[in-house]
Scaffold this motif. Structure first.
Motif, PDB file in Angstrom:
ATOM      1  N   SER A   1       0.843  -1.192   0.000  1.00 17.46           N
ATOM      2  CA  SER A   1       0.000   0.000   0.000  1.00 17.46           C
ATOM      3  C   SER A   1       0.876   1.238   0.000  1.00 17.46           C
ATOM      4  O   SER A   1       2.017   1.210   0.473  1.00 17.46           O
ATOM      5  CB  SER A   1      -0.908   0.021   1.243  1.00 17.46           C
ATOM      6  OG  SER A   1      -1.762  -1.102   1.270  1.00 17.46           O
TER       7      SER A   1
ATOM      8  N   ASN B   1      -4.063   0.539  -2.461  1.00 21.97           N
ATOM      9  CA  ASN B   1      -3.855  -0.829  -1.989  1.00 21.97           C
ATOM     10  C   ASN B   1      -3.790  -1.764  -3.197  1.00 21.97           C
ATOM     11  O   ASN B   1      -4.705  -1.800  -4.016  1.00 21.97           O
ATOM     12  CB  ASN B   1      -4.998  -1.265  -1.069  1.00 21.97           C
ATOM     13  CG  ASN B   1      -5.099  -0.397   0.167  1.00 21.97           C
ATOM     14  OD1 ASN B   1      -4.091  -0.059   0.790  1.00 21.97           O
ATOM     15  ND2 ASN B   1      -6.325  -0.017   0.528  1.00 21.97           N
ATOM     16  N   TYR B   2      -2.709  -2.513  -3.279  1.00 17.25           N
ATOM     17  CA  TYR B   2      -2.516  -3.410  -4.417  1.00 17.25           C
ATOM     18  C   TYR B   2      -3.318  -4.692  -4.176  1.00 17.25           C
ATOM     19  O   TYR B   2      -2.932  -5.530  -3.374  1.00 17.25           O
ATOM     20  CB  TYR B   2      -1.029  -3.736  -4.555  1.00 17.25           C
ATOM     21  CG  TYR B   2      -0.632  -4.382  -5.869  1.00 17.25           C
ATOM     22  CD1 TYR B   2      -1.080  -5.656  -6.209  1.00 17.25           C
ATOM     23  CD2 TYR B   2       0.205  -3.730  -6.758  1.00 17.25           C
ATOM     24  CE1 TYR B   2      -0.702  -6.259  -7.397  1.00 17.25           C
ATOM     25  CE2 TYR B   2       0.601  -4.331  -7.958  1.00 17.25           C
ATOM     26  CZ  TYR B   2       0.140  -5.588  -8.274  1.00 17.25           C
ATOM     27  OH  TYR B   2       0.514  -6.188  -9.456  1.00 17.25           O
TER      28      TYR B   2
ATOM     29  N   SER C   1      -7.267   3.124  -4.643  1.00 17.41           N
ATOM     30  CA  SER C   1      -7.200   3.151  -3.184  1.00 17.41           C
ATOM     31  C   SER C   1      -5.788   3.211  -2.632  1.00 17.41           C
ATOM     32  O   SER C   1      -5.595   3.501  -1.449  1.00 17.41           O
ATOM     33  CB  SER C   1      -7.879   1.893  -2.631  1.00 17.41           C
ATOM     34  OG  SER C   1      -7.194   0.730  -3.088  1.00 17.41           O
TER      35      SER C   1
END
Length: 494
Positions: free
Chosen positions: A141, A165-166, A163
């Motif tokens: 992230s 976030n991966y 976001s």
């Protein structure tokens, strides 16, 4: 006959007198007295050297030589290895990083383009101000992930929510992006696959142990109680079997709890690892540029070279002019001043002073960073300098001052990167036509007042003046005590 002969004699006499007189005159011109000879060898009496006062318009300029260059040169290097960097991997993973497709000098790089290839893997260009500094993959992230997601969306590969976030959506978008370029996205390495297998095996072993324990417990609970020995009951105290059974139950309970705990820990370790397991973007396979497109100005590697260290230099696609002026001239310049640019062929273009001093120093394009400190911190350079902002003072005021000139419309400069030209910057102008004298004519009295010496029929007289704008060896003067007009001769030397 006698009369004719007398005339001839008279004519001959007159001719002789004339010849004698001419010879005497010639001889007289060649003879000098000692006093005349001494006077002829003496230098003439010294007198002042004067120049006439003129009335004209003055335009003060700073003139320098400049060079045409592409804007914002920055060193280019990779943030890490391509692939996962694991030893014993396939497709060159873990091997020495070798350039298999070198970057091409002069190429224009757009977002999503392949800059080069290393060990058969691509190095891709993306737009973003956070430099690539780590591998991006599941479980990661941060702002770098967010700008990756934004870039993927711009390229037409939807990552889902932006976001930072991966997640699985980002992994799928990365896979599709690589596929569109003819490459396979980086999958888990053999080491990672082996570790995943070991964690899965740990879970299976813990489950098997727990099942064995619970199965044994279930079987033991259904077995018939052994027949009691009458003699033992009669002779003993009756507590032996009860204590044994109680101890066995406590041990089985501890063993069961331990097996349950081992399974829980194995599941937690597997779950944690699986969150980071999947398609990744290795640190060396993406380069973020603050602004795209960029131009590959210089390339320092070729096919077969190591990919470590600096691999080239990138610039913007717009042209600028770099110049250096003496420190005394640099003090007169400000950002926003208009500049006239003249090529060696006499063609002209217009520019604007965009940076002075340290801010204008050309990049050495050395170092290991992908972008400059300014770029990695998210800062941007002002595109339209404040014309009232003076150049920052730095170091020795007599030191040369670097100068950068923006050229909104290159015109005749297009295609001439690397060529030299003349830089002319107007720093002031007189208010119409004014009285001007050479700078050499200005003298300063002990009281600090300026004056000029004017030669007239009556001799040389001093005229106090106020000094104004100077340009091209001339200076504007206004008489404050005495008369001074156009055509007067002022002394500039003796």
């Amino acid at each position: 006959m006698k009369h004719l002969s007398g005339r001839r004699q008279l004519g001959a006499l007159v001719g002789a007198v004339v010849l004698v007189g001419a010879g005497g005159w010639i001889a007289g011109t060649q003879v000098h007295s000692p006093a005349d000879a001494a006077a002829a060898h003496n230098a003439p009496k010294a007198g002042p050297v004067t120049v006439g006062v003129q009335r004209q318009s003055l335009i003060a300029t700073v003139v320098a030589n400049g060079s045409i260059e592409f804007a914002s040169p920055q060193p280019l290097s990779l943030a890490g290895p391509v692939g996962t960097g694991s030893s014993g991997g396939t497709a060159g993973e873990g091997a020495e990083q070798r350039v298999t497709k070198a970057p091409v000098a002069g190429a224009k790089i757009k977002e999503g383009d392949v800059l080069m290839a290393v060990n058969g893997r691509p190095v891709l260009a993306l737009s973003g101000r956070v430099p690539m500094y780590r591998a991006l993959g599941p479980g990661i992230s941060g702002d770098d992930v967010k700008q990756l997601q934004q870039a993927l969306r711009r390229l037409g590969f939807e990552p889902g929510a932006i976001s930072g976030n991966y997640g699985q959506g980002t992994a799928t978008a990365v896979t599709n992006w690589y596929t569109s370029k003819g490459y396979q996205a980086q999958q888990p390495s053999p080491d990672e696959q082996q570790q995943l297998g070991q964690l899965q095996q740990s879970v299976s072993s813990a489950q098997e142990t727990l099942l064995t324990m619970t199965g044994s417990e279930s079987t033991g609970g259904t077995q018939a109680a052994p027949k009691k020995d009458t003699d033992t009951e009669t002779d003993g105290d009756g507590d032996g079997d009860g204590n044994s059974n109680s101890n066995d139950g406590a041990i089985r309970k501890i063993q069961l709890e331990s097996a349950q705990k081992s399974l829980a820990l194995a599941n937690a370790a597997l779950s944690t690892y699986q969150t980071t397991y999947g398609t990744k973007v290795p640190a060396g396979e993406a380069v973020f540029f603050p602004k795209l497109p960029v131009r590959l100005d210089k390339v320092t590697v070729k096919t077969g070279d190591s990919a470590s260290g600096q691999i080239g230099t990138v610039t913007g696609s717009e042209l600028v002019v770099q110049a250096v002026v003496p420190g005394s001239d640099g003090e007169l310049l400000k950002k926003g001043m208009a500049v006239e640019l003249t090529t060696t062929g006499g063609e002209k273009a217009r520019g604007t002073v965009s940076a002075l001093g340290a801010d204008a120093a050309p990049s050495t394009a050395e170092g290991d960073g992908e972008q400059s400190t300014e770029e990695t911190s998210g800062g941007t350079e002002s595109e339209s300098g404040d014309a009232t902002t003076e150049a920052p003072a730095a170091g020795d005021p007599s030191a040369p001052v670097p100068l950068r000139i923006s050229v909104p419309d290159p015109g005749p400069l297009a295609g001439q990167a690397g060529a030299s030209l003349k830089v002319t910057i107007k720093i002031g102008a007189s208010d119409g036509k004014v009285l001007t004298v050479p700078l050499a004519a200005i003298r300063t009295s002990a009281d600090g007042k300026a004056r000029v010496q004017v030669q007239r029929d009556s001799g040389v007289s001093d005229v106090q003046v106020t000094v104004g704008l100077s340009a091209a060896g001339l200076v504007e003067v206004k008489p404050t005590d005495g008369a001074l007009k156009q055509g007067d001769n002022v002394v500039v030397g003796r």
